[in-house]
Design an enzyme around this catalytic site. Structure first.
Site, PDB file in Angstrom:
ATOM      1  N   HIS A 454       0.827  -1.204   0.000  1.00 38.32           N
ATOM      2  CA  HIS A 454       0.000   0.000   0.000  1.00 38.32           C
ATOM      3  C   HIS A 454       0.865   1.260   0.000  1.00 38.32           C
ATOM      4  O   HIS A 454       0.658   2.193  -0.768  1.00 38.32           O
ATOM      5  CB  HIS A 454      -0.913  -0.009   1.232  1.00 38.32           C
ATOM      6  CG  HIS A 454      -1.640   1.267   1.417  1.00 38.32           C
ATOM      7  ND1 HIS A 454      -1.183   2.257   2.264  1.00 38.32           N
ATOM      8  CD2 HIS A 454      -2.731   1.745   0.815  1.00 38.32           C
ATOM      9  CE1 HIS A 454      -1.994   3.276   2.179  1.00 38.32           C
ATOM     10  NE2 HIS A 454      -2.948   2.999   1.321  1.00 38.32           N
ATOM     11  N   CYS A 831      -4.183  34.520 -14.382  1.00 38.59           N
ATOM     12  CA  CYS A 831      -2.979  34.461 -13.543  1.00 38.59           C
ATOM     13  C   CYS A 831      -3.299  34.086 -12.102  1.00 38.59           C
ATOM     14  O   CYS A 831      -2.435  34.139 -11.240  1.00 38.59           O
ATOM     15  CB  CYS A 831      -2.196  35.766 -13.613  1.00 38.59           C
ATOM     16  SG  CYS A 831      -3.122  37.163 -12.968  1.00 38.59           S
TER      17      CYS A 831
HETATM   18  C1  PEP Z   1      -5.790  36.981  -8.286  1.00 41.46           C
HETATM   19  O1  PEP Z   1      -6.533  37.623  -7.559  1.00 41.46           O
HETATM   20  O2  PEP Z   1      -6.125  35.925  -8.850  1.00 41.46           O
HETATM   21  C2  PEP Z   1      -4.409  37.422  -8.493  1.00 41.46           C
HETATM   22  C3  PEP Z   1      -3.632  36.783  -9.362  1.00 41.46           C
HETATM   23  O3  PEP Z   1      -3.961  38.433  -7.733  1.00 41.46           O
HETATM   24  P1  PEP Z   1      -3.534  38.267  -6.206  1.00 41.46           P
HETATM   25  O4  PEP Z   1      -3.498  36.817  -5.908  1.00 41.46           O
HETATM   26  O5  PEP Z   1      -2.225  38.927  -6.085  1.00 41.46           O
HETATM   27  O6  PEP Z   1      -4.626  38.990  -5.490  1.00 41.46           O
END
Ligand code: PEP
Ligand code: MG
Length: 876
Positions: A454, A831
């Site tokens: 496991h 992002c």
């Molecule tokens: C987000 O809000 O997704 C972003 C990339 O900015 P931060 O995480 O810096 O607020």
């Protein structure tokens, strides 16, 4: 009437969703004419129905199960509870996606006092008959009635001690018969009823237990980690038993057609004579290498090798098989595409292409992007490793390097890791309950168990380094210590393990970063060939940017400029800026910051070699930066020519009840335009300098304004950004293109994206904030209640890790649909953290994003996920 039950002869491999992986493959192996003990599969839909019916099996399903039993009795010529030729079955789970060790199995079902006598007499092997019975009582009690295993294990240990033997196999028929009696007494004491004797009643109990195990805590954690939806349910397979424990001409094994740790082509596996399947995977006895099977069972071995060939070329992938040899005859109990380490996955995929079995696209599609993680993390420093003397060697069960402090339980691993300690979990053997502790540890070291135990299987699945089967360890789990190579080790002592070689070292061996080469490089090159979406990185420092480039980033999608001030004495000027009371004071602080920012930006542009770089303007939740230590407050007071009391008053004035929704993002630029002006100067001056140094690079800064909710905010800030930028460019007498865009991270921005697109050159979805604000969950606090949401089945995943496509995704699509017609040149990316999560990347590809941006170490994961999304899309 719905069909809830399929005989193995009625299914095939395409019916995985309905029959589960195991059921579909048992049917497929039956169709291929392989030696499969016959039986039937109760569908995954029956499992879902069981939950819909309030955890009961309805009459229709029950009726079909009974019919299937009759058919099975016909096929096998054996009958449940029969006095001459009794039928015994195994009952095993099997979901669409394999979840090794996560759900329950029961063997030898159908036994009772009468049947066991029939078996004992009929076989002339009473030892075997009683061994089966005691195992059945043990498993049934544990799995169906939830009486802990440990009570039975204690009884076995006591019996072995009384008889003066070490191994289970040394117990005689009489010993086992006595044990069965003790087990039943234990059952009665714990449950208050006699152990069930009717095989059909036993069977229904077992089926329900398998359905129920779909919802056990370890299965829920496994599903969350592996993106397996709860709604899929598990199928149940009822199969005639083949016995590996009838004597020395019997045995059971688990084998892979290629090495699951390295990918090396060749039979790899383990075998135990006179044993049942669970003995191999549970790691209770350390098994022998599969090659030894050749001596013991030459005919079955030749046949088995043929079966391996057939199955691998049929499935065109490495197979993981379970089999049993009963009196020299081979029976196949299971086959599936084997779980493998990331390293092995890459080698196997490349080899299958070279062997002409798979196309490049198929090879790319075979790799689970999440597994790449292990390859991207540090390995032992070669020189340090060479200089180190191993204190012991065991099985290298899951590769990688791990060093940390020793802990002895899964709970301790979790607790220590939560407070930032790196730990190595050392266990006698692991059980599925340990999964969270294994996840929290850097690595796992076990005393017992082989490559298919496991611990090994689960560690490989999660990409955790694991060394197993170190029998040299004299373990004292209770007192949290063990002895190895003459030294006593206690909780907290440092240790290092090498999951590739199986070596164990005293102390900590330094590690170094991994690189993309060999098969990894080949697969990534194919991925790049087939993907259409770009992959950028979130990088705040030149070092991050460089790493990300090495890992294949094609730009920076997000540079969080406030993070450039976390280090050293840079924070001082930043604090002066946020604690300034007048424009003059602020400008004085900004003067100090400007050259540092410009220098950093230059290095970022250099690192990116002419690829796009998006600089996001300041977005600091202020509470992260204001000084709290007396010493820092004094330093700031001195720098500003103020008293400590004055600074404290300013800090009090900066206090916000909800900093995440407070004075951050573009609001800061609205109230203090001088900050955005300084940042504009830094960006433009840096770009001009780098462009001068590299005239052939395409340096085109992308300035990103965060937290826009209203077009007027963007217009307001953009105006002085453009004025400042244009003035800088004119003063330098150069030509430089730049863009001003915005993040879409407030629902109002998504709802009014058609207006915002008029002013923005690009959109970048900040899905961290967009998730926070769409759900109204604080991203800092959600962790505290998400577990409750998982338990209540409201959520299956953390929406901050895996994009909520239904809600947040809808806002994203809406933004694109509103924005693009207004501004056809608009380029769009993501992002937020989701930019490196494979299923979220697939969604981003589907809705037509130009790029995803993620942290440097997730860049290869995103490249692969983007390629898979493109390949799947074309295939549709
Ligand atoms: C987000 O809000 O997704 C972003 C990339 O900015 P931060 O995480 O810096 O607020
Ligand atoms: Mg944000």
């Amino acid at each position: 009437m719905a069909k809830w039950v399929y005989m193995f002869t009625e299914g095939d491999a395409t019916m995985r969703n309905l029959l589960g992986g195991k059921g579909a493959n048992l049917a497929e192996m039956t169709n291929l004419g392989l030696p499969v003990p016959q039986g039937f599969t109760i569908t995954t839909e029956a499992c879902t129905q069981y939950y819909e019916d309030g955890r009961t099996i309805n009459d229709e399903i029950m009726g079909q199960i009974m019919e299937a039993i009759t058919k099975m009795e016909g096929v096998t010529g054996k009958k449940f509870g029969d006095k001459e030729n009794p039928l015994l079955v195994s009952v095993r789970s099997g979901a669409r996606a394999s979840m090794p060790g996560m759900m329950d199995t029961i063997l030898n079902l159908g036994l009772n006092e009468e049947v066991v006598d029939v078996l004992a007499e009929g076989s002339g092997n009473p030892r075997w008959a009683w061994d089966c019975y005691r195992r059945f009582i043990q498993m049934y009690s544990d799995v169906v009635m939830e009486v802990g295993k440990k009570y039975f294990e204690e009884l076995i240990d006591k019996m072995k001690e009384e008889k003066g033997v070490k191994q289970d196999v040394e117990l005689t028929a009489d010993d086992l018969k006595a044990l069965a009696g003790q087990f039943k007494a234990e059952y009665k004491e714990k449950i208050g009823e006699d152990f069930p004797t009717d095989p059909k009643e036993q069977l229904m109990g077992a089926i329900k237990a398998v359905f129920r195990s779909w919802d056990n805590p370890r299965a829920n954690v496994y599903r969350r980690d592996n993106d397996i939806p709860y709604s899929w349910g598990t199928a149940v397979n009822v199969q005639m038993m083949a016995f590996g424990n009838m004597g020395d001409d019997c045995g059971t094994g688990v084998a892979f057609t290629r090495d699951p740790a390295t990918g090396e082509n060749g039979l790899f596996g383990e075998f135990l004579t006179n044993a049942q399947g669970e003995d191999v995977v549970a790691g209770v006895r350390t098994p022998m290498h599969i090659s030894e099977m050749e001596d013991k069972f030459p005919e079955a071995f030749v046949q088995f090798k043929d079966v391996c060939k057939t199955l691998e070329s049929h499935y065109r992938d490495m197979q993981d098989m379970e089999f049993t040899v009963e009196h020299g005859k081979l029976y196949m109990l299971q086959t599936r595409n084997g779980k493998r380490t990331a390293q092995a996955a890459l080698k196997i995929a490349c080899d299958l292409v070279d062997e002409g079995m798979r196309t490049e696209e198929e090879a790319v599609a075979m790799i689970d992007p999440r597994n790449l993680d292990t390859l991207l993390h540090p390995q032992f420093d070669a020189a340090a490793l060479k200089a180190a003397e191993p204190i012991a060697k065991a099985l290298g069960a899951s590769p990688g390097a791990a060093c940390g402090k020793i802990v002895f339980s899964a709970d301790d691993a979790k607790e220590w890791a939560a407070r930032g300690e790196k730990v190595v979990l050392v266990r006698l053997e692991t059980s599925p309950e340990d999964i969270e502790g294994m996840k929290a540890a850097q690595g796992i070291l076990t005393v017992r168990g082989g490559m298919t135990s496991h611990a090994a299987v689960v560690a490989r699945g999660m990409g955790r380094c694991c060394v197993s089967g170190c029998g040299d360890i004299a373990m004292d789990e209770e007192n949290k210590k063990f002895t190895l190579a003459g030294k006593e080790y206690h909780e907290g002592d440092p240790i290092s393990i090498n999951g590739s070689t199986g070596n164990i070292y005293d102390g900590i061996i330094p590690t170094v970063d991994a690189t993309i080469a060999g098969e990894f490089g080949r697969i990534m090159a194919w991925a790049d060939k087939y993907r259409t979406m770009k992959v950028r990185t979130n990088a705040d420092t030149p070092a991050d940017a460089k790493k990300a480039r090495e890992l294949g980033a094609e730009g920076i999608g997000l540079c969080r400029t406030e993070h450039m001030f976390f280090e050293g004495n840079r924070i001082d000027a930043f604090r002066e800026m946020i604690c300034a009371e007048t424009v003059e004071e602020r400008e004085a602080a900004l003067e100090k910051i400007l050259p540092e920012q410009q220098g950093d930006f230059e290095k970022l542009y250099e690192a990116l070699e002419g690829n796009p770089v998006t600089i996001r303007f300041l977005d600091p939740p202020l509470h992260e930066f204001v000084p709290t230590e007396e010493e820092d407050i004094k330093k700031l007071a001195d720098a500003q020519g103020k008293t400590v009391e004055q600074i404290k008053t300013i800090i009090d004035g900066l206090h916000e009840f909800n900093p995440m929704m407070g004075h951050r993002g573009c609001r800061l630029a609205v109230t203090y335009p001088e900050i955005a002006k300084m940042q504009t100067k830094a960006v433009i001056r840096a770009a001009i300098n780098v462009k001068k140094a590299h005239p052939d690079w395409n340096v085109c800064p992308e300035i990103m304004i965060p937290l826009i909710g209203d077009i007027k905010e963007l217009k307001y800030v953009k105006k002085f950004v453009v004025e400042t930028a244009d003035a800088e460019i004119a003063a330098a007498g150069v030509e430089l293109k730049y863009e001003v865009g915005t993040m879409i991270e407030i629902p109002r921005a998504a709802l009014t994206a058609d207006e915002i697109a008029k002013e923005a050159d690009f959109f970048c979805f900040g899905t961290n904030d967009l998730t926070q604000m769409t759900y109204g969950f604080s991203r800092d606090d959600a962790g505290k209640f998400l577990d409750g949401y998982y338990d209540a089945k409201i959520f299956e995943n953390d929406p901050f890790a895996k994009l909520d496509q239904t809600g947040v995704g809808k806002l994203m699509e809406m933004s694109i649909n509103l924005g693009k017609p207004v501004n056809p040149n608009l380029h769009i990316g993501i992002c937020g953290e989701h930019g490196g999560d494979p299923s979220s990347v697939e969604f981003c590809n589907k809705i037509g994003l130009n790029y995803v941006s993620c942290s440097p170490f997730r860049v290869p994961i995103a490249r692969l996920a983007a390629a898979q999304a493109a390949i799947n899309n074309v295939g549709k």
